[in-house]
Design a protein around this motif. Structure first.
Motif, PDB file in Angstrom:
ATOM      1  N   VAL A   7      52.184  39.675  39.035  1.00  0.00           N
ATOM      2  CA  VAL A   7      51.312  40.531  39.860  1.00  0.00           C
ATOM      3  C   VAL A   7      51.168  39.832  41.211  1.00  0.00           C
ATOM      4  O   VAL A   7      50.929  38.623  41.277  1.00  0.00           O
ATOM      5  N   GLU A   8      51.353  40.585  42.280  1.00  0.00           N
ATOM      6  CA  GLU A   8      51.394  39.970  43.612  1.00  0.00           C
ATOM      7  C   GLU A   8      50.762  40.891  44.652  1.00  0.00           C
ATOM      8  O   GLU A   8      50.954  42.112  44.627  1.00  0.00           O
ATOM      9  N   ARG A   9      50.004  40.287  45.526  1.00  0.00           N
ATOM     10  CA  ARG A   9      49.503  40.958  46.725  1.00  0.00           C
ATOM     11  C   ARG A   9      50.492  40.608  47.834  1.00  0.00           C
ATOM     12  O   ARG A   9      50.343  39.639  48.579  1.00  0.00           O
ATOM     13  N   HIS A  30      37.188  43.791  30.175  1.00  0.00           N
ATOM     14  CA  HIS A  30      38.104  43.032  31.029  1.00  0.00           C
ATOM     15  C   HIS A  30      38.835  43.929  32.023  1.00  0.00           C
ATOM     16  O   HIS A  30      39.984  43.656  32.394  1.00  0.00           O
ATOM     17  N   GLY A  31      38.177  44.986  32.467  1.00  0.00           N
ATOM     18  CA  GLY A  31      38.738  45.801  33.539  1.00  0.00           C
ATOM     19  C   GLY A  31      39.611  46.947  33.110  1.00  0.00           C
ATOM     20  O   GLY A  31      40.258  47.576  33.956  1.00  0.00           O
ATOM     21  N   TRP A  32      39.654  47.265  31.818  1.00  0.00           N
ATOM     22  CA  TRP A  32      40.473  48.371  31.334  1.00  0.00           C
ATOM     23  C   TRP A  32      39.582  49.516  30.847  1.00  0.00           C
ATOM     24  O   TRP A  32      38.512  49.285  30.290  1.00  0.00           O
ATOM     25  N   GLY A  90      42.736  39.320  42.648  1.00  0.00           N
ATOM     26  CA  GLY A  90      41.727  38.842  41.715  1.00  0.00           C
ATOM     27  C   GLY A  90      41.404  39.861  40.646  1.00  0.00           C
ATOM     28  O   GLY A  90      41.276  39.523  39.459  1.00  0.00           O
ATOM     29  N   ARG A  91      41.289  41.121  41.044  1.00  0.00           N
ATOM     30  CA  ARG A  91      40.979  42.178  40.088  1.00  0.00           C
ATOM     31  C   ARG A  91      42.143  42.380  39.120  1.00  0.00           C
ATOM     32  O   ARG A  91      41.942  42.556  37.912  1.00  0.00           O
ATOM     33  N   ALA A  92      43.361  42.326  39.640  1.00  0.00           N
ATOM     34  CA  ALA A  92      44.540  42.483  38.784  1.00  0.00           C
ATOM     35  C   ALA A  92      44.652  41.332  37.796  1.00  0.00           C
ATOM     36  O   ALA A  92      44.985  41.528  36.622  1.00  0.00           O
ATOM     37  N   GLY A 105      45.658  39.279  33.225  1.00  0.00           N
ATOM     38  CA  GLY A 105      45.613  37.927  32.665  1.00  0.00           C
ATOM     39  C   GLY A 105      44.988  37.903  31.287  1.00  0.00           C
ATOM     40  O   GLY A 105      45.492  37.243  30.366  1.00  0.00           O
ATOM     41  N   TRP A 106      43.886  38.645  31.110  1.00  0.00           N
ATOM     42  CA  TRP A 106      43.256  38.690  29.787  1.00  0.00           C
ATOM     43  C   TRP A 106      44.180  39.338  28.766  1.00  0.00           C
ATOM     44  O   TRP A 106      44.422  38.787  27.681  1.00  0.00           O
TER      45      TRP A 106
END
Length: 308
Positions: free
Chosen positions: A222-224, A263-265, A186-188, A193-194
């Motif tokens: 991106v994969e867990r 957006h997480g960066w 989700g975090r990735a 994604g953004w």
């Protein structure tokens, strides 16, 4: 300024045209066949010297220009890859002239293929164009063998009807996909994604353990993964250090760098922005919460270099 790099093939050496090559080019064009498809023949030495002078004054994009074709130290032809003087939009156009004494051996094809690969692969051009006279059947057959597509016709170079050909890049050798294993899907997805969406990538596939986005023929995953052996990505350890992606302009790099923090960066090398990669390299360096680094690089020619 004539600034193309040297290109070496199995039998030929293509090097940047220089003033010292002038008399060898005059000798080549003494054969009327060399300019038989021109509006004005170049058998007169003065005309050839003028033509060489115009080519020497070339001042276009780096990596393009005019080449002399040599075989075993002998000048056997002339070639160019530079913005078209005939087609709109300054699209890159290829041309080549080979001595009749060296014809029938595939040398023109060898030289033209090397120039085409230099343009599409070495320079990353989106297309290479060729204008071939309607009566020049041999040259039309040559460019078709190299994968050029006939897209129309028209009168060009003051010498009557020409066929218009274009060559496009092949997928051969390009990245098929890139796969990133992450500890928190989700975090990735929030950060990748953004960013990928802003750069024109579109969601491609989704499954319980991952998601992918596609741009042209390439997709990024991106994969867990259930096979994940750790919970932390270390970009300074052996393996992937960072991804670098083109951005259409310097203004767009600035915009994305500013919005990315929402957006997480997080910015990297902020004290050197936007020239952390050098005075001629306009880029933003970002890191997300999982330690993945991305470099957003402005396309060449989208602004001036740093003053001073």
């Amino acid at each position: 300024m004539n600034n193309p790099p040297e290109i070496v093939t199995a039998r030929l050496r293509l090097h940047a045209l220089t003033e010292a090559d002038t008399e060898a080019i005059v000798k080549l064009f003494a054969d009327p066949a060399m300019s038989s498809h021109f509006a004005v023949p170049l058998t007169e030495p003065g005309r050839v010297r003028e033509m060489v002078g115009r080519r020497l004054s070339y001042d276009g994009p780096a990596g393009m220009g005019h080449w002399v074709i040599e075989r075993d130290g002998e000048v056997v032809g002339l070639a160019h890859l530079r913005p078209s003087e005939e087609l709109p939009g300054e699209v890159p156009e290829i041309g080549y002239y080979l001595s009749r004494a060296h014809g029938g051996q595939g040398l023109a094809t060898e030289a033209a293929r090397a120039l085409l690969e230099h343009g599409l692969v070495g320079l990353g051009l989106s297309s290479v164009w060729a204008l071939v006279g309607e009566s020049n059947v041999a040259s039309q057959n040559l460019v078709r063998r190299l994968g050029f597509l006939d897209v129309g016709g028209g009168d060009h170079y003051g010498s009557g009807p020409h066929r218009v050909f274009v060559a496009l890049p092949s997928d051969h050798g390009r990245a098929h996909h890139i796969e990133l294993w992450v500890s928190d899907l989700g975090r990735a997805e929030e950060s990748w994604g953004w960013l990928l969406g802003e750069l024109g990538w579109r969601e491609f596939q989704r499954w319980p353990a991952g998601v992918s986005w596609k741009h042209g023929a390439t997709y990024l995953v991106v994969e867990r993964s259930p096979a994940l052996s750790g919970e932390e990505h270390q970009r300074t350890a052996p393996g992937l250090n960072h991804l670098a992606l083109h951005v259409e302009s310097r203004d767009r790099v600035d915009e994305l760098a500013s919005k990315a923090v929402e957006h997480g960066w997080s910015p990297m090398f902020a004290d050197k922005y936007p020239y952390a990669g050098g005075d001629h390299h306009y880029a933003a360096y970002l890191e997300n919460a999982d330690g993945f680094e991305v470099e957003l690089v402005a396309l060449p020619g989208t602004g001036v270099t740093r003053p001073g």
